[in-house]
Scaffold this motif. Sequence first.
Motif, short mmCIF file in Angstrom:
data_model
loop_
_atom_site.label_atom_id
_atom_site.label_comp_id
_atom_site.label_asym_id
_atom_site.label_seq_id
_atom_site.Cartn_x
_atom_site.Cartn_y
_atom_site.Cartn_z
N GLU A 174 0.97 -1.21 0.22
CA GLU A 174 0.19 0.00 0.06
C GLU A 174 0.87 1.30 0.01
OE1 GLU A 174 -3.55 2.03 2.67
OE2 GLU A 174 -2.71 -0.01 3.14
N LEU A 175 1.88 1.08 0.86
CA LEU A 175 2.71 2.40 0.99
C LEU A 175 3.71 2.54 -0.55
CD1 LEU A 175 4.37 2.25 4.54
CD2 LEU A 175 2.53 3.87 3.65
N VAL A 177 2.32 2.18 -3.21
CA VAL A 177 1.54 2.96 -4.34
C VAL A 177 1.50 4.34 -3.95
CG1 VAL A 177 -0.90 3.17 -5.16
CG2 VAL A 177 0.23 0.78 -4.70
N GLN A 178 1.60 4.63 -2.62
CA GLN A 178 1.54 6.24 -2.23
C GLN A 178 2.74 6.72 -2.31
OE1 GLN A 178 -0.02 5.87 1.68
NE2 GLN A 178 -1.93 4.84 1.19
N VAL A 179 4.02 6.08 -2.31
CA VAL A 179 5.05 6.82 -2.21
C VAL A 179 5.71 6.46 -3.62
CG1 VAL A 179 7.26 7.20 -1.08
CG2 VAL A 179 5.16 6.86 0.14
N LYS A 190 4.98 -0.77 -7.75
CA LYS A 190 3.83 -1.09 -6.73
C LYS A 190 4.34 -1.78 -5.64
CE LYS A 190 0.12 -0.42 -10.17
NZ LYS A 190 -1.13 -0.95 -10.62
#
Length: 213
Positions: A174-175, A177-179, A190
């Motif tokens: 998840e991180l 994708v965000q960073v 990803k």
Amino acid sequence: MFKEFFCSDCKTALGAWVGMAVIIGYAAFLAHVKAQLNDWYASFYDLLQEAGGIGIGVGSGDVDTGSGDAGAASLVEFRGRVAEELWKFVGVVAPLVWASPAAKWVRSTWALHWRLALMRAYLAKWSTQHEPIEGASQRLHEDTQRFSNGLETCLITLLDAAFTLIVFSPILFELSVQVAPPIDLGGLSKAWLWMVAWLASRGAWRRRRRSTS
């Protein structure tokens, strides 16, 4: 060595499999607690940062709410929220107070019964017709002790690493994708944080292996 403990009589085999289930369950529980602590740290320090900004505003006389009284009331509210977060922390770590000693006792008892099973298997096949070996009983005790201690340490380390990887992999994905990664990795972007964590663990394992060899 596994047959004498896990495939022995019903009582011994039952204790072996139940102990193994308890050890695996505790490893999964510990990884779950680590994930909860990770979430708690994020929310708690975000709250402290938010409350710190209001505290600076109150001290400087420049408060967005319009008055010092409103800023002070906000600080009181934040103190209550911080207290709630601290109680959440107590709720997360409180089960470890009894679970960790209980799990350690189960592991020690489990390893001891494994040693006893090995000793019984060795003694059943002991031949009194051969010339006795000097210090045979001591060597037998030491060998089984080293085996049980090494197996217990290896099993705990392996289970902890496996369940930690299972629990934290979705967080790392998840991180990722965000960073954004520092360089373009294409389809691997990803999962770049997971890859960095895996490579770092591999490097640490190799350094530890070289230092012990």
